[in-house]
Design a protein around this motif. Structure first.
Motif, mmCIF file in Angstrom:
data_model
loop_
_atom_site.group_PDB
_atom_site.id
_atom_site.type_symbol
_atom_site.label_atom_id
_atom_site.label_comp_id
_atom_site.label_asym_id
_atom_site.label_seq_id
_atom_site.Cartn_x
_atom_site.Cartn_y
_atom_site.Cartn_z
ATOM 1 N N ILE A 149 59.725 -5.054 46.479
ATOM 2 C CA ILE A 149 58.390 -4.441 46.474
ATOM 3 C C ILE A 149 58.523 -2.926 46.626
ATOM 4 C CG2 ILE A 149 56.256 -4.208 47.816
ATOM 5 C CD1 ILE A 149 56.392 -7.262 48.248
ATOM 6 N N ASN A 150 59.407 -2.483 47.496
ATOM 7 C CA ASN A 150 59.606 -1.041 47.672
ATOM 8 C C ASN A 150 60.161 -0.392 46.411
ATOM 9 O OD1 ASN A 150 58.628 -0.654 50.310
ATOM 10 N ND2 ASN A 150 60.472 -1.595 51.135
ATOM 11 N N ILE A 151 61.043 -1.083 45.718
ATOM 12 C CA ILE A 151 61.567 -0.557 44.450
ATOM 13 C C ILE A 151 60.429 -0.431 43.437
ATOM 14 C CG2 ILE A 151 63.032 -1.110 42.453
ATOM 15 C CD1 ILE A 151 65.006 -2.351 44.514
ATOM 16 N N TYR A 152 59.593 -1.460 43.354
ATOM 17 C CA TYR A 152 58.449 -1.418 42.430
ATOM 18 C C TYR A 152 57.527 -0.242 42.771
ATOM 19 C CZ TYR A 152 53.967 -2.457 40.329
ATOM 20 O OH TYR A 152 52.809 -2.360 39.633
ATOM 21 N N ILE A 153 57.206 -0.074 44.045
ATOM 22 C CA ILE A 153 56.327 1.021 44.457
ATOM 23 C C ILE A 153 56.954 2.369 44.099
ATOM 24 C CG2 ILE A 153 55.325 2.202 46.469
ATOM 25 C CD1 ILE A 153 54.899 -0.625 47.679
ATOM 26 N N GLY A 154 58.258 2.485 44.297
ATOM 27 C CA GLY A 154 58.945 3.720 43.930
ATOM 28 C C GLY A 154 58.821 4.033 42.446
ATOM 29 N N PHE A 155 58.998 3.006 41.618
ATOM 30 C CA PHE A 155 58.845 3.203 40.176
ATOM 31 C C PHE A 155 57.392 3.527 39.832
ATOM 32 C CE2 PHE A 155 63.023 1.545 39.781
ATOM 33 C CZ PHE A 155 63.474 1.870 38.513
ATOM 34 N N ALA A 156 56.454 2.774 40.409
ATOM 35 C CA ALA A 156 55.032 2.969 40.091
ATOM 36 C C ALA A 156 54.545 4.356 40.486
ATOM 37 C CB ALA A 156 54.189 1.892 40.778
ATOM 38 N N LEU A 157 55.089 4.910 41.562
ATOM 39 C CA LEU A 157 54.690 6.254 41.989
ATOM 40 C C LEU A 157 55.519 7.349 41.323
ATOM 41 C CD1 LEU A 157 54.154 5.629 45.805
ATOM 42 C CD2 LEU A 157 52.417 5.793 44.012
ATOM 43 N N GLY A 158 56.765 7.051 40.994
ATOM 44 C CA GLY A 158 57.645 8.066 40.406
ATOM 45 C C GLY A 158 57.426 8.290 38.930
ATOM 46 N N ILE A 159 57.123 7.230 38.203
ATOM 47 C CA ILE A 159 56.956 7.348 36.748
ATOM 48 C C ILE A 159 55.859 8.340 36.361
ATOM 49 C CG2 ILE A 159 56.209 6.091 34.677
ATOM 50 C CD1 ILE A 159 57.934 3.746 35.701
ATOM 51 N N PRO A 160 54.663 8.283 36.968
ATOM 52 C CA PRO A 160 53.642 9.264 36.567
ATOM 53 C C PRO A 160 54.076 10.711 36.805
ATOM 54 C CG PRO A 160 52.630 7.466 37.770
ATOM 55 C CD PRO A 160 54.114 7.278 37.890
ATOM 56 N N PHE A 161 54.805 10.939 37.884
ATOM 57 C CA PHE A 161 55.288 12.294 38.164
ATOM 58 C C PHE A 161 56.248 12.760 37.068
ATOM 59 C CE2 PHE A 161 58.613 15.012 39.986
ATOM 60 C CZ PHE A 161 57.838 16.091 40.381
ATOM 61 N N VAL A 162 57.202 11.914 36.723
ATOM 62 C CA VAL A 162 58.185 12.271 35.693
ATOM 63 C C VAL A 162 57.513 12.357 34.323
ATOM 64 C CG1 VAL A 162 60.303 11.518 34.532
ATOM 65 C CG2 VAL A 162 60.107 11.313 37.016
ATOM 66 N N ALA A 163 56.628 11.422 34.019
ATOM 67 C CA ALA A 163 55.948 11.425 32.718
ATOM 68 C C ALA A 163 55.158 12.707 32.504
ATOM 69 C CB ALA A 163 55.030 10.212 32.608
ATOM 70 N N ALA A 164 54.547 13.219 33.571
ATOM 71 C CA ALA A 164 53.760 14.452 33.462
ATOM 72 C C ALA A 164 54.608 15.624 32.994
ATOM 73 C CB ALA A 164 53.111 14.772 34.808
ATOM 74 N N LEU A 165 55.881 15.607 33.310
ATOM 75 C CA LEU A 165 56.772 16.689 32.891
ATOM 76 C C LEU A 165 56.987 16.698 31.374
ATOM 77 C CD1 LEU A 165 59.466 16.338 35.710
ATOM 78 C CD2 LEU A 165 57.558 17.975 35.614
ATOM 79 N N PHE A 166 56.799 15.545 30.742
ATOM 80 C CA PHE A 166 57.041 15.419 29.303
ATOM 81 C C PHE A 166 55.770 15.587 28.463
ATOM 82 C CE2 PHE A 166 60.632 13.301 31.239
ATOM 83 C CZ PHE A 166 61.691 13.826 30.517
ATOM 84 N N ILE A 167 54.623 15.617 29.088
ATOM 85 C CA ILE A 167 53.364 15.701 28.338
ATOM 86 C C ILE A 167 53.306 16.933 27.428
ATOM 87 C CG2 ILE A 167 50.859 16.020 28.565
ATOM 88 C CD1 ILE A 167 50.937 13.948 30.814
ATOM 89 N N PRO A 168 53.675 18.137 27.891
ATOM 90 C CA PRO A 168 53.614 19.298 26.976
ATOM 91 C C PRO A 168 54.473 19.113 25.723
ATOM 92 C CG PRO A 168 53.832 20.047 29.243
ATOM 93 C CD PRO A 168 54.033 18.558 29.266
ATOM 94 N N ALA A 169 55.671 18.598 25.886
ATOM 95 C CA ALA A 169 56.548 18.397 24.723
ATOM 96 C C ALA A 169 55.978 17.336 23.788
ATOM 97 C CB ALA A 169 57.949 17.993 25.185
ATOM 98 N N ILE A 170 55.419 16.294 24.352
ATOM 99 C CA ILE A 170 54.859 15.211 23.533
ATOM 100 C C ILE A 170 53.628 15.695 22.774
ATOM 101 C CG2 ILE A 170 53.713 12.956 23.658
ATOM 102 C CD1 ILE A 170 55.671 12.318 25.989
#
Length: 195
Positions: A149-170
């Protein structure tokens, strides 16, 4: 007490044993794809509505209210349905259906249809949330459940942060409509896994 918590963490966080949790890993990959697609397309909605559809800031307020109304109605509805069919069934229905939201907004004939689609998305996303947490209990061994569950929460919270870094390039490479259609495809296909 602190030492025992650290020892428990070390015992639970054995990469080899976590990777043996095949159902959980597959669940995590599917959810990560869905969260990634949503994390890239979601923040671009306001830009799309204002820049490409010519809608106002006031309309965006109505949009936010319709989304909230959909979540409230969905939460109420899914609670009743949950008692009859179970939580995982809700996840398996709502996951692929929630994906249609982005397809609806790019093909909507008018702003009223977008608001109806937004309320629908709120209701479906409420079902996804109910079902996702049950999926965490359905997949993976009981011995490692809290770590998984902690791994899932880490992914669920981390992915939006990392994805936001790619939005300008996309957004420099693709139109918002293309991004929304790809988001639909990823969310729909990943959602079918849960059927």
């Amino acid at each position: 007490r602190e030492e025992s918590d650290v020892e428990t963490f070390k015992e639970s966080f054995e990469i080899k044993k976590i990777l043996q949790e095949h159902q959980f890993i597959t669940f995590l990959i599917g959810m990560s794809l869905i969260v990634t697609a949503s994390s890239i397309a979601g923040p671009l909605q306001a830009v799309y509505f204002i820049e490409e559809r010519g809608l106002s800031d006031r309309w965006m307020g109505v949009w936010a209210m319709m989304l909230s109304l959909g979540v409230v109605l969905g939460s109420t509805m899914w609670k009743r349905v949950q008692e009859k069919v179970g939580t995982y069934a809700i996840l398996s229905w709502t996951m692929p259906l929630a994906a249609f939201y982005f397809l609806f907004i790019v093909n909507s004939p008018n702003k009223e249809f977008i608001l109806i689609a937004t309320m629908f998305a709120g209701a479906m996303n409420a079902g996804v949330e109910v079902g996702a947490w049950t999926g965490l209990y359905r997949f993976g061994s009981e011995a490692r459940r809290s770590m998984l569950i902690n791994i899932y929460i880490g992914f669920a919270l981390g992915i939006p942060f990392v994805a936001a870094l790619f939005i300008p390039a996309i957004t420099n490479r693709f139109t918002l409509t293309e991004i929304f259609v790809v988001s639909f495809a990823i969310r729909f296909l990943a959602g079918l896994y849960f059927r």
